[in-house]
Design a protein around this motif. Structure first.
Motif, PDB file in Angstrom:
ATOM      1  N   ASP A 140      -3.229   8.204  11.208  1.00  0.00           N
ATOM      2  CA  ASP A 140      -2.277   7.195  11.811  1.00  0.00           C
ATOM      3  C   ASP A 140      -1.446   6.489  11.087  1.00  0.00           C
ATOM      4  OD1 ASP A 140      -3.893   5.401  10.985  1.00  0.00           O
ATOM      5  OD2 ASP A 140      -4.360   4.293  13.027  1.00  0.00           O
ATOM      6  N   GLY A 141      -1.274   6.952   9.746  1.00  0.00           N
ATOM      7  CA  GLY A 141      -0.497   6.580   8.806  1.00  0.00           C
ATOM      8  C   GLY A 141      -0.828   4.939   8.312  1.00  0.00           C
ATOM      9  N   MET A 155       4.633  -5.400  -5.870  1.00  0.00           N
ATOM     10  CA  MET A 155       5.571  -4.414  -5.082  1.00  0.00           C
ATOM     11  C   MET A 155       4.873  -3.055  -4.838  1.00  0.00           C
ATOM     12  SD  MET A 155       8.373  -5.773  -4.433  1.00  0.00           S
ATOM     13  CE  MET A 155       9.296  -4.392  -3.810  1.00  0.00           C
ATOM     14  N   GLU A 156       3.975  -2.538  -5.483  1.00  0.00           N
ATOM     15  CA  GLU A 156       3.408  -1.578  -5.436  1.00  0.00           C
ATOM     16  C   GLU A 156       2.519  -1.562  -4.061  1.00  0.00           C
ATOM     17  OE1 GLU A 156      -0.453   1.143  -7.439  1.00  0.00           O
ATOM     18  OE2 GLU A 156       0.842  -0.305  -8.628  1.00  0.00           O
ATOM     19  N   PHE A 157       1.702  -2.748  -3.916  1.00  0.00           N
ATOM     20  CA  PHE A 157       1.256  -3.216  -2.561  1.00  0.00           C
ATOM     21  C   PHE A 157       1.971  -3.099  -1.425  1.00  0.00           C
ATOM     22  CE2 PHE A 157      -0.616  -6.444   0.377  1.00  0.00           C
ATOM     23  CZ  PHE A 157      -1.784  -5.631   0.772  1.00  0.00           C
ATOM     24  N   ILE A 158       3.310  -3.911  -1.627  1.00  0.00           N
ATOM     25  CA  ILE A 158       4.107  -4.076  -0.457  1.00  0.00           C
ATOM     26  C   ILE A 158       4.766  -2.692  -0.067  1.00  0.00           C
ATOM     27  CG2 ILE A 158       6.198  -5.067   0.064  1.00  0.00           C
ATOM     28  CD1 ILE A 158       5.402  -7.414  -1.935  1.00  0.00           C
ATOM     29  N   ARG A 159       4.947  -1.840  -1.124  1.00  0.00           N
ATOM     30  CA  ARG A 159       5.759  -0.458  -0.690  1.00  0.00           C
ATOM     31  C   ARG A 159       4.687   0.260   0.295  1.00  0.00           C
ATOM     32  NH1 ARG A 159       8.344  -0.594  -5.905  1.00  0.00           N
ATOM     33  NH2 ARG A 159      10.745  -1.066  -5.444  1.00  0.00           N
ATOM     34  N   HIS A 180       4.079  -2.343   8.076  1.00  0.00           N
ATOM     35  CA  HIS A 180       3.474  -3.256   8.835  1.00  0.00           C
ATOM     36  C   HIS A 180       4.813  -4.376   8.689  1.00  0.00           C
ATOM     37  CE1 HIS A 180      -0.794  -2.851   8.908  1.00  0.00           C
ATOM     38  NE2 HIS A 180      -0.650  -2.134   7.759  1.00  0.00           N
ATOM     39  N   TYR A 181       5.763  -4.262   7.940  1.00  0.00           N
ATOM     40  CA  TYR A 181       6.711  -5.396   7.820  1.00  0.00           C
ATOM     41  C   TYR A 181       7.990  -4.664   8.113  1.00  0.00           C
ATOM     42  CZ  TYR A 181       2.944  -7.322   5.281  1.00  0.00           C
ATOM     43  OH  TYR A 181       1.647  -7.672   4.655  1.00  0.00           O
ATOM     44  N   PRO A 182       8.488  -4.132   9.281  1.00  0.00           N
ATOM     45  CA  PRO A 182       9.564  -3.419   9.305  1.00  0.00           C
ATOM     46  C   PRO A 182      10.782  -4.083   9.075  1.00  0.00           C
ATOM     47  CG  PRO A 182       8.715  -3.942  11.412  1.00  0.00           C
ATOM     48  CD  PRO A 182       7.624  -4.247  10.432  1.00  0.00           C
ATOM     49  N   GLU A 183      10.871  -5.377   9.251  1.00  0.00           N
ATOM     50  CA  GLU A 183      11.855  -6.129   9.003  1.00  0.00           C
ATOM     51  C   GLU A 183      12.589  -6.482   7.553  1.00  0.00           C
ATOM     52  OE1 GLU A 183      13.495  -8.119  12.093  1.00  0.00           O
ATOM     53  OE2 GLU A 183      12.348  -6.200  12.522  1.00  0.00           O
ATOM     54  N   LEU A 184      11.414  -6.089   6.718  1.00  0.00           N
ATOM     55  CA  LEU A 184      11.582  -6.455   5.286  1.00  0.00           C
ATOM     56  C   LEU A 184      12.587  -5.459   4.309  1.00  0.00           C
ATOM     57  CD1 LEU A 184       9.901  -8.485   3.675  1.00  0.00           C
ATOM     58  CD2 LEU A 184       8.407  -6.611   2.917  1.00  0.00           C
ATOM     59  N   ASP A 185      13.466  -6.173   3.618  1.00  0.00           N
ATOM     60  CA  ASP A 185      14.453  -5.470   2.990  1.00  0.00           C
ATOM     61  C   ASP A 185      13.621  -5.282   1.515  1.00  0.00           C
ATOM     62  OD1 ASP A 185      16.352  -4.833   1.074  1.00  0.00           O
ATOM     63  OD2 ASP A 185      17.996  -5.747   1.879  1.00  0.00           O
ATOM     64  N   ILE A 186      13.012  -4.326   1.107  1.00  0.00           N
ATOM     65  CA  ILE A 186      11.984  -4.079   0.109  1.00  0.00           C
ATOM     66  C   ILE A 186      12.940  -4.125  -1.248  1.00  0.00           C
ATOM     67  CG2 ILE A 186      10.934  -2.048  -1.161  1.00  0.00           C
ATOM     68  CD1 ILE A 186       9.371  -3.138   0.935  1.00  0.00           C
ATOM     69  N   GLU A 187      14.231  -3.581  -1.368  1.00  0.00           N
ATOM     70  CA  GLU A 187      15.088  -3.737  -2.516  1.00  0.00           C
ATOM     71  C   GLU A 187      15.464  -5.278  -2.701  1.00  0.00           C
ATOM     72  OE1 GLU A 187      14.987  -1.209  -4.528  1.00  0.00           O
ATOM     73  OE2 GLU A 187      13.981  -0.329  -2.765  1.00  0.00           O
ATOM     74  N   GLN A 188      15.655  -6.018  -1.797  1.00  0.00           N
ATOM     75  CA  GLN A 188      15.801  -7.261  -1.844  1.00  0.00           C
ATOM     76  C   GLN A 188      14.700  -8.039  -2.468  1.00  0.00           C
ATOM     77  OE1 GLN A 188      17.233  -9.314   1.546  1.00  0.00           O
ATOM     78  NE2 GLN A 188      18.178 -11.041   0.493  1.00  0.00           N
ATOM     79  N   LEU A 189      13.810  -7.688  -2.024  1.00  0.00           N
ATOM     80  CA  LEU A 189      12.258  -8.308  -2.384  1.00  0.00           C
ATOM     81  C   LEU A 189      12.021  -7.989  -3.877  1.00  0.00           C
ATOM     82  CD1 LEU A 189       9.976  -9.954  -1.284  1.00  0.00           C
ATOM     83  CD2 LEU A 189       8.731  -7.865  -0.927  1.00  0.00           C
ATOM     84  N   ALA A 190      12.403  -6.948  -4.032  1.00  0.00           N
ATOM     85  CA  ALA A 190      11.961  -6.295  -5.577  1.00  0.00           C
ATOM     86  C   ALA A 190      13.045  -7.005  -6.562  1.00  0.00           C
ATOM     87  CB  ALA A 190      12.120  -4.891  -5.729  1.00  0.00           C
ATOM     88  N   GLU A 191      14.100  -7.279  -6.106  1.00  0.00           N
ATOM     89  CA  GLU A 191      14.933  -8.233  -6.949  1.00  0.00           C
ATOM     90  C   GLU A 191      14.504  -9.571  -7.051  1.00  0.00           C
ATOM     91  OE1 GLU A 191      17.754  -7.728  -8.870  1.00  0.00           O
ATOM     92  OE2 GLU A 191      17.084  -5.718  -8.550  1.00  0.00           O
ATOM     93  N   ALA A 192      14.140  -9.977  -5.882  1.00  0.00           N
ATOM     94  CA  ALA A 192      13.408 -11.435  -5.883  1.00  0.00           C
ATOM     95  C   ALA A 192      12.376 -11.852  -7.117  1.00  0.00           C
ATOM     96  CB  ALA A 192      13.090 -11.837  -4.665  1.00  0.00           C
ATOM     97  N   PHE A 193      11.242 -10.567  -6.823  1.00  0.00           N
ATOM     98  CA  PHE A 193      10.293 -10.736  -7.695  1.00  0.00           C
ATOM     99  C   PHE A 193      10.869 -10.760  -9.352  1.00  0.00           C
ATOM    100  CE2 PHE A 193       7.032  -9.560  -4.452  1.00  0.00           C
ATOM    101  CZ  PHE A 193       6.087 -10.344  -4.788  1.00  0.00           C
TER     102      PHE A 193
END
Ligand SMILES: [Mn+2]
Length: 412
Positions: free
Chosen positions: A355-356, A372-376, A381-394
């Motif tokens: 089921d993904g 980031m590996e875990f988050i990707r 689970h986090y449809p609202e999340l801007d992954i690239e923005q988060l990566a930049e923040a990290f």
């Protein structure tokens, strides 16, 4: 001039949250004392990372005091020069300098200001230890390369060195083109310095920071002795194994230079280790729980002492208390058999369910170093999340942490 070059003592290091290394350091210092007795060096150079942490406890400070006072008492003619590494507190090391100076020991913690234009004339002399036999430029860990600063000190030595005595430059940095085996975790946080930035006018550069002994541009560590031209750049390496990934012999460097312009004669003095590092199972085949326990039992009975790390088969079931079982098994060895609980996991199965939904094995999480590996992998689970923005923040946080730690090291 004859000197012993070592670095990266990491006094006070605690392995795997559990094991102090005081007796291992004692064993090293007894060997060092023997070499001083045999070879009568004019100087002993320790190129940074004296302590493992910036604020070592009183007990660790006492270990440092006891060893270096003993070295001075036994060899009062030998100059001892100690510089701060990135693990040390620059200001704490520097603060003790006036006291140690009375015992022929120079402690250099603080790097010269990055802008030297406002410093009084002759500021360079604070970093020059002039011995009857030669000159030692004692530079601690610095943020960035600062080639003009280093060259300015070397030029000052050249002015004073009309007798053409040997010149040694100490430093604590990662130089590009070196072999960083065993530093995988740390290297991401470190800028390497290009060799063109090291300055000129030294016969030998006595480096610390990289634990593997090596001479820039040579692959000759298997030889007991090497002869190099002037301008040789060398890491003495750490006296002790600092991690399971260091599978090479450790040594201190005994160096002889008779005049400015070389040659540089190096003798490698092999450090005997009180405890060795082992990978289990010895045949390298990833073990299930029973085989791992058996391998540990056999290893402990045979060797009675040493550090070990396990390679485990992630496709097999492991009991939840597996690590506790290992600790129980080695308990009777009074801390002589030492367990690295961060095992290497092989054959980790793909656990993405139909089921993904992503499921993680404990083993897999243990191996993950990038958040980031875990988050990707859990992005659904986090449809609202801007992954690239988060990566930049990290990335920003990481850079800021690095900057803060470098400032603490070089200026506080
Ligand atoms: Mn270091």
């Amino acid at each position: 001039m004859r000197f012993i070059h070592t670095a990266d003592l990491h006094l006070g290091q605690v392995m795997y949250q559990d094991y102090t290394r005081e007796d291992e350091h004692d064993y090293f210092f007894s060997q060092l004392e023997g070499w001083c007795r045999t070879y009568h060096p004019d100087a002993l150079l320790v190129s940074g990372d004296i302590f493992d942490i910036q604020q070592p406890g009183a007990h660790v400070k006492k270990i440092f005091n006891d060893h270096f006072v003993a070295l001075h008492n036994n060899f009062p003619q030998m100059a001892i020069v100690i510089t701060a590494g990135n693990h040390d507190s620059a200001s704490r090391i520097q603060a003790d300098n006036p006291i140690w100076k009375m015992g022929n020991v120079t402690l250099i913690g603080l790097a010269p200001a990055s802008d030297t234009s406002s410093l009084p004339d002759g500021w360079q002399d604070d970093y020059i230890v002039a011995l009857p036999q030669g000159y030692i430029v004692a530079l601690p860990f610095m943020t960035g390369a600062r080639p003009e600063t280093v060259q300015s000190i070397l030029d000052r030595v050249a002015q004073r060195n009309s007798a053409q005595k040997p010149v040694v430059l100490m430093g604590h940095m990662a130089v590009s083109g070196m072999d960083y085996t065993g530093h995988n975790f740390e290297i991401g946080n470190l800028q390497t310095v290009d060799t063109s930035q090291l300055g000129h006018g030294f016969d030998y550069m006595a480096l610390g920071h990289i634990h593997r002994p090596q001479t820039l541009g040579y692959n000759d560590e298997h030889q007991p002795q090497s002869v190099y031209p002037t301008g040789t750049v060398r890491y003495s390496g750490s006296p002790l194994h600092v991690s399971c990934d260091e599978k090479y012999p450790h040594s201190v460097s005994l160096v002889q230079i008779d005049r400015h312009g070389g040659p540089v004669t190096l003798n490698r003095l092999r450090v005997a280790q009180k405890r060795h590092f082992f990978e289990l199972p010895a045949n390298g085949t990833p073990a299930d729980a029973d085989h791992a326990l058996l391998a540990v039992r056999q290893f402990a009975e045979k060797h009675q002492s040493g550090y070990f790390r396990l390679t485990l088969d992630g496709s097999k079931p492991f009991p939840a208390d597996f690590n506790q079982q290992i600790y129980q098994l080695i308990e009777s060895y009074n801390g002589e058999i030492r367990f690295n609980p961060k095992s290497i996991w092989a054959n980790i199965p793909d656990t993405t369910s139909t089921d993904g939904e992503t499921l993680f094995e404990v083993a897999e999480l243990q191996q993950m170093t990038d958040p980031m590996e875990f988050i990707r992998q859990t992005q659904s689970h986090y449809p609202e999340l801007d992954i690239e923005q988060l990566a930049e923040a990290f990335k920003e946080v990481e850079a800021e942490l690095r900057r803060l730690s470098e400032n603490t090291n070089s200026e506080s």
